[in-house]
Design a protein around this motif. Sequence first.
Motif, short mmCIF file in Angstrom:
data_model
loop_
_atom_site.label_atom_id
_atom_site.label_comp_id
_atom_site.label_asym_id
_atom_site.label_seq_id
_atom_site.Cartn_x
_atom_site.Cartn_y
_atom_site.Cartn_z
N GLN A 6 56.46 40.96 39.27
CA GLN A 6 55.20 41.64 39.53
C GLN A 6 54.59 41.93 38.18
OE1 GLN A 6 55.37 45.26 41.80
NE2 GLN A 6 53.20 45.65 41.56
N THR A 7 53.32 41.58 38.00
CA THR A 7 52.66 41.81 36.73
C THR A 7 51.19 42.13 36.95
OG1 THR A 7 52.37 40.92 34.49
CG2 THR A 7 52.12 39.37 36.31
N THR A 8 50.61 42.80 35.97
CA THR A 8 49.21 43.19 36.02
C THR A 8 48.51 42.64 34.79
OG1 THR A 8 49.81 45.22 37.17
CG2 THR A 8 47.64 45.16 36.15
N GLY A 9 47.31 42.11 34.99
CA GLY A 9 46.54 41.59 33.87
C GLY A 9 45.12 41.27 34.28
N ARG A 10 44.34 40.77 33.33
CA ARG A 10 42.94 40.43 33.57
C ARG A 10 42.76 38.92 33.68
NH1 ARG A 10 39.48 44.49 34.12
NH2 ARG A 10 40.03 46.40 33.08
N LEU A 11 41.88 38.51 34.57
CA LEU A 11 41.59 37.09 34.72
C LEU A 11 40.81 36.59 33.52
CD1 LEU A 11 40.59 36.78 38.48
CD2 LEU A 11 42.78 36.29 37.40
N GLY A 12 41.27 35.47 32.96
CA GLY A 12 40.61 34.88 31.79
C GLY A 12 39.53 33.89 32.17
N ALA A 13 39.44 33.54 33.45
CA ALA A 13 38.44 32.60 33.95
C ALA A 13 38.27 32.84 35.45
CB ALA A 13 38.88 31.16 33.69
N ASP A 14 37.20 32.31 36.00
CA ASP A 14 37.03 32.38 37.45
C ASP A 14 38.13 31.56 38.12
OD1 ASP A 14 34.79 34.03 37.44
OD2 ASP A 14 33.39 32.36 37.38
N PRO A 15 38.56 31.95 39.32
CA PRO A 15 39.59 31.20 40.04
C PRO A 15 39.13 29.77 40.34
CG PRO A 15 39.21 33.33 41.07
CD PRO A 15 38.14 33.15 40.05
N GLU A 16 40.10 28.86 40.42
CA GLU A 16 39.82 27.47 40.79
C GLU A 16 40.48 27.19 42.14
OE1 GLU A 16 40.79 24.55 37.81
OE2 GLU A 16 40.33 25.97 36.21
N LYS A 68 36.16 35.97 46.03
CA LYS A 68 35.96 37.39 45.70
C LYS A 68 36.42 37.81 44.30
CE LYS A 68 35.89 38.79 50.44
NZ LYS A 68 34.63 39.31 50.79
N PHE A 69 37.23 36.99 43.64
CA PHE A 69 37.74 37.35 42.31
C PHE A 69 36.91 36.64 41.24
CE2 PHE A 69 42.37 38.75 43.18
CZ PHE A 69 41.99 39.39 44.34
N HIS A 70 36.79 37.29 40.07
CA HIS A 70 35.98 36.72 38.99
C HIS A 70 36.63 37.01 37.63
CE1 HIS A 70 32.85 35.98 41.91
NE2 HIS A 70 33.01 37.22 42.34
N LYS A 71 36.20 36.26 36.64
CA LYS A 71 36.68 36.44 35.28
C LYS A 71 36.55 37.92 34.89
CE LYS A 71 35.85 35.01 30.54
NZ LYS A 71 35.10 34.11 29.65
N GLY A 72 37.60 38.45 34.28
CA GLY A 72 37.59 39.84 33.83
C GLY A 72 38.19 40.83 34.81
N ASP A 73 38.34 40.44 36.08
CA ASP A 73 38.92 41.35 37.07
C ASP A 73 40.36 41.69 36.69
OD1 ASP A 73 36.63 41.35 38.61
OD2 ASP A 73 37.41 39.95 40.11
N LEU A 74 40.74 42.94 36.92
CA LEU A 74 42.11 43.39 36.73
C LEU A 74 42.85 43.14 38.03
CD1 LEU A 74 44.15 44.83 34.85
CD2 LEU A 74 43.36 46.99 35.86
N ILE A 75 43.96 42.37 37.96
CA ILE A 75 44.69 42.03 39.19
C ILE A 75 46.16 42.38 39.06
CG2 ILE A 75 43.08 40.17 39.75
CD1 ILE A 75 45.38 38.20 38.97
N ASP A 76 46.78 42.52 40.21
CA ASP A 76 48.22 42.70 40.32
C ASP A 76 48.75 41.49 41.08
OD1 ASP A 76 50.67 44.57 40.28
OD2 ASP A 76 50.51 44.01 42.40
N ALA A 77 49.70 40.76 40.49
CA ALA A 77 50.24 39.56 41.13
C ALA A 77 51.75 39.70 41.29
CB ALA A 77 49.93 38.33 40.28
N LYS A 103 51.24 36.95 45.99
CA LYS A 103 50.40 37.89 46.71
C LYS A 103 49.62 38.60 45.61
CE LYS A 103 53.19 38.56 50.81
NZ LYS A 103 52.98 37.24 51.22
N VAL A 104 48.30 38.61 45.74
CA VAL A 104 47.45 39.10 44.66
C VAL A 104 46.48 40.15 45.19
CG1 VAL A 104 45.78 38.41 42.89
CG2 VAL A 104 47.58 36.83 43.55
N GLU A 105 46.29 41.21 44.40
CA GLU A 105 45.32 42.26 44.75
C GLU A 105 44.43 42.52 43.55
OE1 GLU A 105 46.86 45.92 46.46
OE2 GLU A 105 48.76 44.89 46.82
N LYS A 106 43.15 42.75 43.81
CA LYS A 106 42.24 43.16 42.74
C LYS A 106 42.34 44.66 42.61
CE LYS A 106 37.97 41.60 42.83
NZ LYS A 106 36.51 41.45 42.99
N ILE A 107 42.54 45.14 41.39
CA ILE A 107 42.66 46.59 41.19
C ILE A 107 41.59 47.13 40.24
CG2 ILE A 107 45.08 46.77 41.82
CD1 ILE A 107 45.86 46.63 38.95
N GLY A 108 40.69 46.26 39.77
CA GLY A 108 39.61 46.72 38.90
C GLY A 108 38.69 45.57 38.56
N THR A 109 37.47 45.92 38.11
CA THR A 109 36.49 44.93 37.68
C THR A 109 36.13 45.20 36.23
OG1 THR A 109 34.70 46.31 38.50
CG2 THR A 109 35.55 44.66 40.01
#
Length: 143
Positions: A6-16, A68-77, A103-109
């Motif tokens: 389980q890890t938390t981080g920011r998306l570096g690009a829009d999902p593909e 629904k997810f975009h570059k820069g969003d804070l996610i938990d995977a 399993k992924v959740e958005k926890i911030g923008t």
Amino acid sequence: MSTTVQTTGRLGADPELKTFQSGKQKCELRMAVKQRGDRQADGSWIDRPAWWISVEVWGAQAATIADKFHKGDLIDARGELERQTYTKRDGTPGEKLVVAFAKVEKIGTPGQAQQQQPPAPVVTAQQGAQSLANALGGDEIPF
């Protein structure tokens, strides 16, 4: 045997989103995971470089995440950690860490300020003992 992470981080690009001939869908995410820094002799901290981790989500959740997810969003995977090999553009071999079947959740923008909890009130031992005594209906604690 698999390794679940389980890890938390920011998306570096829009999902593909990829759709295969079978109709199955896979969403690929690239996230930057911040590592704990190093404490220096003077007490200051130096940040380590972020790790780049790929995240793969399959099935019905893949299309939703891609939308629904975009570059820069804070996610938990959360998912199975895999090490995959690939060929780089220059023809040399490469490796990457992948959180598969995630399993992924958005926890911030990106524009969202970090929410901070208000500080808890400071209660002295004497105030705590008096509150407990009042709750028990007496002036003294029975121990």
